[in-house]
Design an enzyme around this catalytic site. Structure first.
Site, PDB file in Angstrom:
ATOM      1  N   ASP A 249       0.838  -1.188   0.000  1.00 60.46           N
ATOM      2  CA  ASP A 249       0.000   0.000   0.000  1.00 60.46           C
ATOM      3  C   ASP A 249       0.877   1.244   0.000  1.00 60.46           C
ATOM      4  O   ASP A 249       2.104   1.163   0.085  1.00 60.46           O
ATOM      5  CB  ASP A 249      -0.991  -0.018   1.176  1.00 60.46           C
ATOM      6  CG  ASP A 249      -0.313  -0.003   2.540  1.00 60.46           C
ATOM      7  OD1 ASP A 249       0.728   0.670   2.683  1.00 60.46           O
ATOM      8  OD2 ASP A 249      -0.836  -0.642   3.467  1.00 60.46           O
ATOM      9  N   LYS A 271      -4.179   3.112  -1.559  1.00 55.19           N
ATOM     10  CA  LYS A 271      -5.490   3.712  -1.365  1.00 55.19           C
ATOM     11  C   LYS A 271      -5.289   5.124  -0.842  1.00 55.19           C
ATOM     12  O   LYS A 271      -4.409   5.379  -0.029  1.00 55.19           O
ATOM     13  CB  LYS A 271      -6.315   2.909  -0.356  1.00 55.19           C
ATOM     14  CG  LYS A 271      -6.687   1.517  -0.839  1.00 55.19           C
ATOM     15  CD  LYS A 271      -7.580   0.837   0.166  1.00 55.19           C
ATOM     16  CE  LYS A 271      -8.003  -0.548  -0.327  1.00 55.19           C
ATOM     17  NZ  LYS A 271      -8.920  -1.202   0.625  1.00 55.19           N
ATOM     18  N   MET A 384      -6.465   7.818  10.145  1.00 55.54           N
ATOM     19  CA  MET A 384      -7.288   8.284   9.026  1.00 55.54           C
ATOM     20  C   MET A 384      -8.312   9.311   9.492  1.00 55.54           C
ATOM     21  O   MET A 384      -9.488   9.249   9.142  1.00 55.54           O
ATOM     22  CB  MET A 384      -7.986   7.090   8.351  1.00 55.54           C
ATOM     23  CG  MET A 384      -7.014   6.080   7.773  1.00 55.54           C
ATOM     24  SD  MET A 384      -7.804   4.548   7.214  1.00 55.54           S
ATOM     25  CE  MET A 384      -8.132   3.730   8.784  1.00 55.54           C
TER      26      MET A 384
END
Length: 467
Positions: A249, A271, A384
């Site tokens: 990632d 992502k 996040m």
């Protein structure tokens, strides 16, 4: 990298050394390990140089080097321990088209000779571009201790066997074959029965490998840590190096990816929050596809794969396809961020629990137990959470959270460009907007940096490292 490391083919080619004294002797001990044709020019030659000439190991001309003496030479060394004579010698060499080196004079050399660990034909070259010779010698000592003296013999046996091993398919099967020989069967056979036994072991291993079906693929779900490659576990480092395919990632640092073999296929399935992203179903399908093709797959996830890493979905896909897997834990970013702040995640008398939260989930901004999080002394790491900062502030303050509650924002934790920004719950959204934080961030609710840690991280990365 000012000097590009290469190995020069010297078999049957000329190497010229200007100088025949003690300085030249030290360099010649190394050069004479090669298959080069060595020519030495120098007055008053050292007895060792005379002896080598008598044995036919080199050609000695007992006078200073002259124009034309470097014709067809590949390398020319200035080893006179006299600056003017060395400069004259390398000028002759350069006019003849050779690469030149003056011993212990990095600035005027076109190439340097590294420290060498010799397990012929296995050769390890170690260079520091002249910056730290002591370090090079120490690395040389350590590598010599790591590599058995028998390695060279095994490599020569393997070299002669390579045409037969070409019957094996390229890739993992062939690598596994040679790994078993060099690190398992070969050393045991050599110790038990000598060179003939090692050759017999190689024949038997090839027969065993050809008679078995192709090795099935396997997936290692690996925590790549917060970014610093030195924070990888030893197992993670090994599996990344062994992998045929590395799927990672966007949070995996470039230093970690450097550990993959050059032949490995490296695929980014990054992502981006609220931006262009790979779909999880596509990632699952890719991992399964590579494993079913027989690859050893390293699936790298930033931090720990079990912390907001969609781990269960990938395991379910692997199970459904009949692919074997294992999990390698990693250091989650919360632990690394707390260390960077100089803080403990738990503290007697302050908080007996610690929470890992996500700022958003598949439904949008994530709901939490806001009443518990708003209590004095509560500590939580919010992953996040950049886009959800206003939402988080509102929920906490509605449930009684003090507007002075400390919040520390850590960007690019453990990397060279790490930033630590101290703020409060009231000012959190505005701080994120004004500080220009572009990398991945983690918010530590209820913790402020210790003053010493904050001072270090306000300095330049180079000075902070020195401290």
């Amino acid at each position: 990298m000012r000097h590009f490391p290469i190995f020069v083919a010297l078999e049957g080619r000329r190497v010229v050394v200007s100088g025949a004294g003690e300085c030249a002797v030290a360099k010649l001990r190394l050069i004479l390990k090669t298959d080069a044709t060595v020519a030495v020019y120098g007055s008053d030659p050292d007895p060792q140089v005379i002896a080598w000439a008598a044995e036919g190991k080199l050609r000695l001309t007992p006078r200073p080097i002259a124009e034309g003496d470097a014709t067809c030479a590949v390398l020319v060394y200035g080893a006179n321990e006299d600056a003017a004579e060395d400069a004259r010698a390398v000028a002759i060499g350069r006019r003849a088209g050779a690469l030149t080196n003056i011993v212990d004079n990095l600035a005027d050399s076109q190439f340097i000779t590294p420290a060498i660990v010799d397990r012929d034909p296995v050769t390890v070259a170690i260079g520091t571009e002249g910056a730290a010779p002591v370090v090079a010698r120490d690395i040389k000592r350590r590598v010599e201790e790591m590599l058995p003296t028998s390695l060279g013999l095994l490599a020569r046996i393997g070299q002669a066997f390579r045409p037969l091993a070409d019957a094996l398919p390229k890739g993992r099967v062939r690598r596994d074959f040679w790994s078993k020989f060099y690190f398992e069967r070969g050393p045991r056979a050599l110790e038990a029965g000598g060179e003939d036994a090692a050759r017999e072991a190689l024949d038997a291993l090839l027969a065993d490998t050809l008679s078995h079906d192709a090795t099935p693929g396997h997936v290692s779900l690996i925590g790549a840590g917060p970014g610093d490659p030195e924070l990888l576990t030893l197992k993670a480092r090994r599996l990344v190096h062994e992998a045929d395919v590395v799927i990672h990632d966007r949070l995996v640092g470039p230093g970690v990816l450097e550990l993959a073999r050059r032949e490995a296929e490296v695929i980014c399935v990054g992502k981006t929050g609220f931006g262009p992203s790979w779909k999880q179903a596509d990632i699952d399908a890719l991992i399964v596809e590579k494993a079913l093709a027989g690859a050893k797959v390293a699936r790298l996830k930033g931090g720990d794969p079990a912390v907001f890493g969609r781990l269960d979905e990938e395991i379910d896909a692997l199970d459904a396809a009949g692919v074997t897997w294992d999990i390698v834990p990693g250091i989650t970013t919360a632990s690394a961020a707390a260390a960077a702040m100089g803080q403990s995640l738990t503290k007697r008398g302050r908080n007996a629990s610690f929470r890992l939260l996500t700022g958003h989930d598949v439904k949008g901004f994530a709901e939490q137990d806001w009443r518990a999080l708003a209590k004095p002394g509560a500590v939580a790491a919010i992953y996040m959470g950049r886009k959800a900062a206003t939402f988080i502030r509102g929920r906490l303050m509605i449930h009684g959270g003090a507007d002075t509650t400390p919040v520390t924002v850590i960007e690019n934790a453990t990397r060279a460009d790490q930033r630590i920004v101290e703020t409060t719950l009231l000012d959190l959204p505005e701080t994120l907007d004004t500080q220009g934080l572009t990398g991945p961030v983690l918010m530590m609710l209820g913790l402020a940096p210790r003053s010493a840690a904050q001072a270090v991280h306000s300095l330049s990365p180079q000075l902070a490292e020195a401290l």
